[in-house]
Write a protein that holds these residues in place. Structure first.
Motif, PDB file in Angstrom:
ATOM      1  N   LYS A   5       0.819  -1.210   0.000  1.00  0.00           N
ATOM      2  CA  LYS A   5       0.000   0.000   0.000  1.00  0.00           C
ATOM      3  C   LYS A   5       0.848   1.254   0.000  1.00  0.00           C
ATOM      4  CE  LYS A   5      -3.810   2.239   2.446  1.00  0.00           C
ATOM      5  NZ  LYS A   5      -4.737   2.166   3.601  1.00  0.00           N
ATOM      6  N   THR A   6       1.849   1.305   0.885  1.00  0.00           N
ATOM      7  CA  THR A   6       2.680   2.506   1.004  1.00  0.00           C
ATOM      8  C   THR A   6       4.152   2.114   0.993  1.00  0.00           C
ATOM      9  OG1 THR A   6       0.961   3.566   2.348  1.00  0.00           O
ATOM     10  CG2 THR A   6       3.154   4.572   2.365  1.00  0.00           C
ATOM     11  N   VAL A   7       4.915   2.792   0.144  1.00  0.00           N
ATOM     12  CA  VAL A   7       6.349   2.527   0.029  1.00  0.00           C
ATOM     13  C   VAL A   7       7.111   3.822   0.258  1.00  0.00           C
ATOM     14  CG1 VAL A   7       8.189   1.593  -1.413  1.00  0.00           C
ATOM     15  CG2 VAL A   7       5.825   0.817  -1.745  1.00  0.00           C
ATOM     16  N   ALA A   8       8.117   3.759   1.106  1.00  0.00           N
ATOM     17  CA  ALA A   8       8.964   4.921   1.372  1.00  0.00           C
ATOM     18  C   ALA A   8      10.418   4.558   1.156  1.00  0.00           C
ATOM     19  CB  ALA A   8       8.766   5.420   2.801  1.00  0.00           C
ATOM     20  N   LEU A   9      11.207   5.555   0.774  1.00  0.00           N
ATOM     21  CA  LEU A   9      12.651   5.384   0.669  1.00  0.00           C
ATOM     22  C   LEU A   9      13.312   6.499   1.467  1.00  0.00           C
ATOM     23  CD1 LEU A   9      14.825   4.381  -2.313  1.00  0.00           C
ATOM     24  CD2 LEU A   9      15.411   6.471  -1.089  1.00  0.00           C
ATOM     25  N   VAL A  10      14.274   6.126   2.306  1.00  0.00           N
ATOM     26  CA  VAL A  10      14.977   7.079   3.154  1.00  0.00           C
ATOM     27  C   VAL A  10      16.464   6.986   2.855  1.00  0.00           C
ATOM     28  CG1 VAL A  10      15.420   7.848   5.520  1.00  0.00           C
ATOM     29  CG2 VAL A  10      13.244   6.726   4.968  1.00  0.00           C
ATOM     30  N   THR A  11      17.086   8.100   2.473  1.00  0.00           N
ATOM     31  CA  THR A  11      18.515   8.096   2.173  1.00  0.00           C
ATOM     32  C   THR A  11      19.334   8.336   3.448  1.00  0.00           C
ATOM     33  OG1 THR A  11      18.658  10.470   1.688  1.00  0.00           O
ATOM     34  CG2 THR A  11      18.026   9.010  -0.126  1.00  0.00           C
TER      35      THR A  11
END
Length: 240
Positions: A5-11
């Motif tokens: 449902k929800t995808v996040a990317l954190v650098t």
């Protein structure tokens, strides 16, 4: 390809503020891609969070490298069909120099990560963000970027001189403003984490990492009615 449902990317997420952001977002039931330039440290951080039952996967990404960013986009596109949230957390600090002793070359390393790296990553992931029904971009800035605070002698920011770091974050704030006006339907905001105790300041900060992540989490989880083109800490708006 993963259907979530929800995808996040954190650098810059193998430690400190980035890792805490990953933990908090994954705790909401999201798939969070933990991006870091060091494969060993990144995989260890992702494995540690996955062992807590969180849906976290490692992505190798060096924000200073066009090739690395392109490879990261390809890797992410092979796992998911869209990206809902991009948190540009990767950043570096400079040596404590008086502005009068700061040469132009000293700015380049910081700007490569804190400014150019943010644009490089954002531009590369925009196609995947455009596939989201509710795309959000969070740029991790700093209270030192506030010209209002810097000009107020009663504020601690006024007494902290860091020509390289402060100016790089001030530039990042304008980048946020530009993106926010250019990307209708997106929520693009700058987060001020305060002064958390991290490796960047030798763990001398006055806030915990959990407190510092508060503004990032708020902006990463905005709904359709949330603000865009703003600068916020965990307590609310920060003056430009």
């Amino acid at each position: 390809m993963t259907d979530v449902k929800t995808v996040a990317l954190v650098t810059g997420a193998n430690k400190g503020l980035g890792q805490e952001t990953v933990r908090r977002l994954a705790g909401r039931g999201w798939l969070v891609l933990l991006a870091a330039r060091d494969r060993g440290r990144g995989e260890h951080a992702a494995d540690t969070l996955a062992a807590e039952g969180l849906d976290v996967e490692f992505v190798e990404l060096d924000v200073t490298s066009e090739e690395s960013v392109a490879a990261a986009v390809k890797a992410v596109a092979g796992r998911v069909d869209h990206l809902d949230v991009l948190v540009n957390n990767a950043g570096v600090g400079g040596p404590p120099l008086d502005p009068a002793d700061t040469e132009a070359g000293m700015l380049r390393e910081l700007y490569e990560v804190n400014v150019f790296g943010q644009v490089r990553v954002t531009h590369a992931f925009l196609p995947m963000l455009r596939k989201s029904e509710q795309p959000r971009i969070v740029m991790v800035s700093s209270g030192l970027a506030s010209l209002t605070h810097a000009g107020d002698p009663t504020r601690p920011e006024s007494g902290f001189l860091a020509l390289d770091y402060a100016s790089s974050k001030a530039a990042l704030n304008m980048i946020v403003s530009q993106y926010a006006r250019a990307l209708p339907g997106f929520k693009v905001n700058a987060a001020d984490p305060g002064n958390p105790a991290t490796d960047m300041n030798g763990h001398t900060g006055i806030h915990t990492v959990a407190e510092g992540a508060g503004a990032i989490i708020r902006l990463a989880t905005l709904d359709h009615d949330g603000p865009t083109g703003g600068f916020f800490d965990r307590n609310g708006p920060v003056p430009w």
